[in-house]
Design an enzyme around this catalytic site. Structure first.
Site, short mmCIF file in Angstrom:
data_model
loop_
_atom_site.label_atom_id
_atom_site.label_comp_id
_atom_site.label_asym_id
_atom_site.label_seq_id
_atom_site.Cartn_x
_atom_site.Cartn_y
_atom_site.Cartn_z
N THR A 151 0.83 -1.20 0.00
CA THR A 151 0.00 0.00 0.00
C THR A 151 0.87 1.25 0.00
OG1 THR A 151 -1.89 -1.07 1.08
CG2 THR A 151 -1.69 1.32 1.35
N ASN A 180 -6.99 -8.96 -7.00
CA ASN A 180 -6.98 -9.61 -5.70
C ASN A 180 -8.31 -10.26 -5.34
OD1 ASN A 180 -7.81 -6.76 -5.52
ND2 ASN A 180 -8.09 -7.16 -3.35
N GLN A 196 -0.53 -9.74 -6.25
CA GLN A 196 -1.12 -11.07 -6.38
C GLN A 196 -0.47 -11.91 -7.47
OE1 GLN A 196 -3.36 -12.30 -4.32
NE2 GLN A 196 -3.87 -10.43 -3.21
N SER A 253 4.43 -7.38 -2.30
CA SER A 253 4.27 -7.53 -0.85
C SER A 253 4.83 -8.88 -0.43
CB SER A 253 2.78 -7.45 -0.49
OG SER A 253 2.58 -7.72 0.87
N HIS A 271 3.98 -10.68 2.41
CA HIS A 271 3.09 -11.63 3.07
C HIS A 271 2.14 -12.34 2.11
CE1 HIS A 271 -0.96 -9.59 3.50
NE2 HIS A 271 -0.23 -8.53 3.22
N THR A 319 13.99 3.74 9.56
CA THR A 319 14.91 2.63 9.82
C THR A 319 14.31 1.33 9.32
OG1 THR A 319 15.76 3.75 11.79
CG2 THR A 319 16.15 1.38 11.62
N CYS A 361 -9.45 -6.20 2.89
CA CYS A 361 -9.46 -4.78 3.26
C CYS A 361 -10.87 -4.22 3.34
CB CYS A 361 -8.66 -3.97 2.25
SG CYS A 361 -7.00 -4.58 1.98
#
Length: 363
Positions: free
Chosen positions: A70, A146, A174, A191, A193, A229, A311
């Site tokens: 995102t 998605n 995806q 992404s 995950h 960081t 989401c």
């Protein structure tokens, strides 16, 4: 629990957990510190960066780690528009909210064109040609949807955009590790995950010469473009997940195809949402006449599947993706999404589909 919601997230691979563990414990140094422990952490991040680049199939350009896909999408969009008199953005009605909400926000000062799709979920390329012009700064197109798994022709979209001098952003969250990535996008967001890596880390790949204006200011730790960081643990996890993608690419794809064939017959009484031919086969978005899908999910205990995007599933509103296919609210509310992948077994899928069908029959 039988887990069939691979589009929402994927199980953490054991190899990924092992790669992260040292950086969560004794190797805690700040990777931006100048002493040995800091340099060691920084080196681990660079190893991870190379692993992700290899999984993307990229030998040029640069990859910046972000806090999520995102963030990567927001950065790419907000940092790439409004210069050189180009004040238009073109995107597609079935994009993820991370894209649609961002372009709608920018629509207060810029011109935004959100293109419709057909019943198959595919954008009309002639409509795209009509929308893209000399004022277009950016075209944003998702590779694999998605919610419905439909695959957009991103390289064809890129050719049209580039002819007009516009940049192309591809949301490949995806598609990464599942299908071939577009060759001609200027920026690609991914992404961890979604590919058996940790949550809270994404990445933005940028082609040579592409450097969107920073979204986050305060130090420029990441390539001088993103401040904050970095977490060596999250980066190492993403790198390990990417390494596994390359190692298991053929096995993973063959496994998904086997599960796809296994799933189609038990779902013969259901209607597929979106293109049957132009889709990723680890995503089944189907509907059944008269079904209360939300009730079905609550009745089929011990099986994790969804109404659509994680989401937006709690909003109570019909999916914007299904509405873009011109489905009625009733049809959208009778739709479910079943997603499977690397760790789904054939026995689990068979049992889950039997239970879903039995509960649907009983409604």
């Amino acid at each position: 629990m039988i887990y069939l919601d691979y589009q929402a997230t994927t199980p953490l691979a054991p190899e990924v957990e092992a790669a992260m563990r040292p950086w969560l414990g004794e190797k805690f140094a700040n990777p931006h510190a100048p002493y040995t422990a800091g340099r060691e952490a920084a080196a681990a991040i660079e190893v991870a960066r190379d692993q992700v680049m290899r999984a993307l199939g990229k030998s040029s350009g640069q990859l910046a780690f972000t806090g999520s896909a995102t963030e990567a999408l927001n950065w790419a969009i907000k940092g790439s528009v409004g210069e050189d008199g180009r004040d238009e953005i073109v995107t597609i009605a079935t994009e993820h909210a991370a894209v649609l909400d961002t372009v709608q926000y920018l629509g207060r000062t810029l011109n935004v064109h959100i293109l419709p799709v057909g019943r198959d979920g595919i954008v009309d390329l002639d409509a795209l040609r009509h929308a893209v012009g000399p004022k277009t700064a950016l075209v944003a197109a998702m590779l694999v949807n998605n919610e419905i798994g439909v695959v957009q022709p991103v390289d064809e979209i890129a050719a049209i955009a580039h002819d007009a001098g516009a940049l192309v952003l591809c949301d490949a969250v995806q598609g990464f590790g599942r299908i071939d990535l577009p060759r001609h996008a200027d920026m690609i967001a991914i992404s961890a995950h979604k590919v058996h890596g940790p949550k809270a880390i994404g990445a933005l790949w940028m082609a040579e010469g592409i450097a969107p204006e920073p979204l986050i200011h305060g130090g420029g730790q990441e390539l001088g473009l993103r401040s904050g960081t970095l977490s060596p643990a999250l980066c190492a996890g993403f790198g390990a997940a990417a390494k596994l993608l390359l190692k298991q690419a053929t096995e993973d794809r063959e496994h998904v195809e086997t599960l796809w064939e296994q799933a189609r017959l038990p779902l013969a009484d259901w209607t597929m949402n979106g293109s049957i031919d132009q889709r990723y086969h680890g995503n089944l978005n189907v509907r059944r006449e008269g079904l209360d899908a939300a009730r079905l999910i609550s009745e089929v205990r011990g099986v994790a599947f969804s109404l659509g995007s994680a989401c937006a599933s709690g909003s109570g509103r019909p999916s914007h993706v299904l509405r873009a296919l011109d489905l009625s609210d009733r049809e959208a509310r009778s739709s479910i999404r079943i997603g499977f992948g690397r760790y789904t077994t054939a026995d689990e899928l068979a049992e889950a589909l039997d239970r879903i069908n039995a509960a649907a029959d009983a409604q």
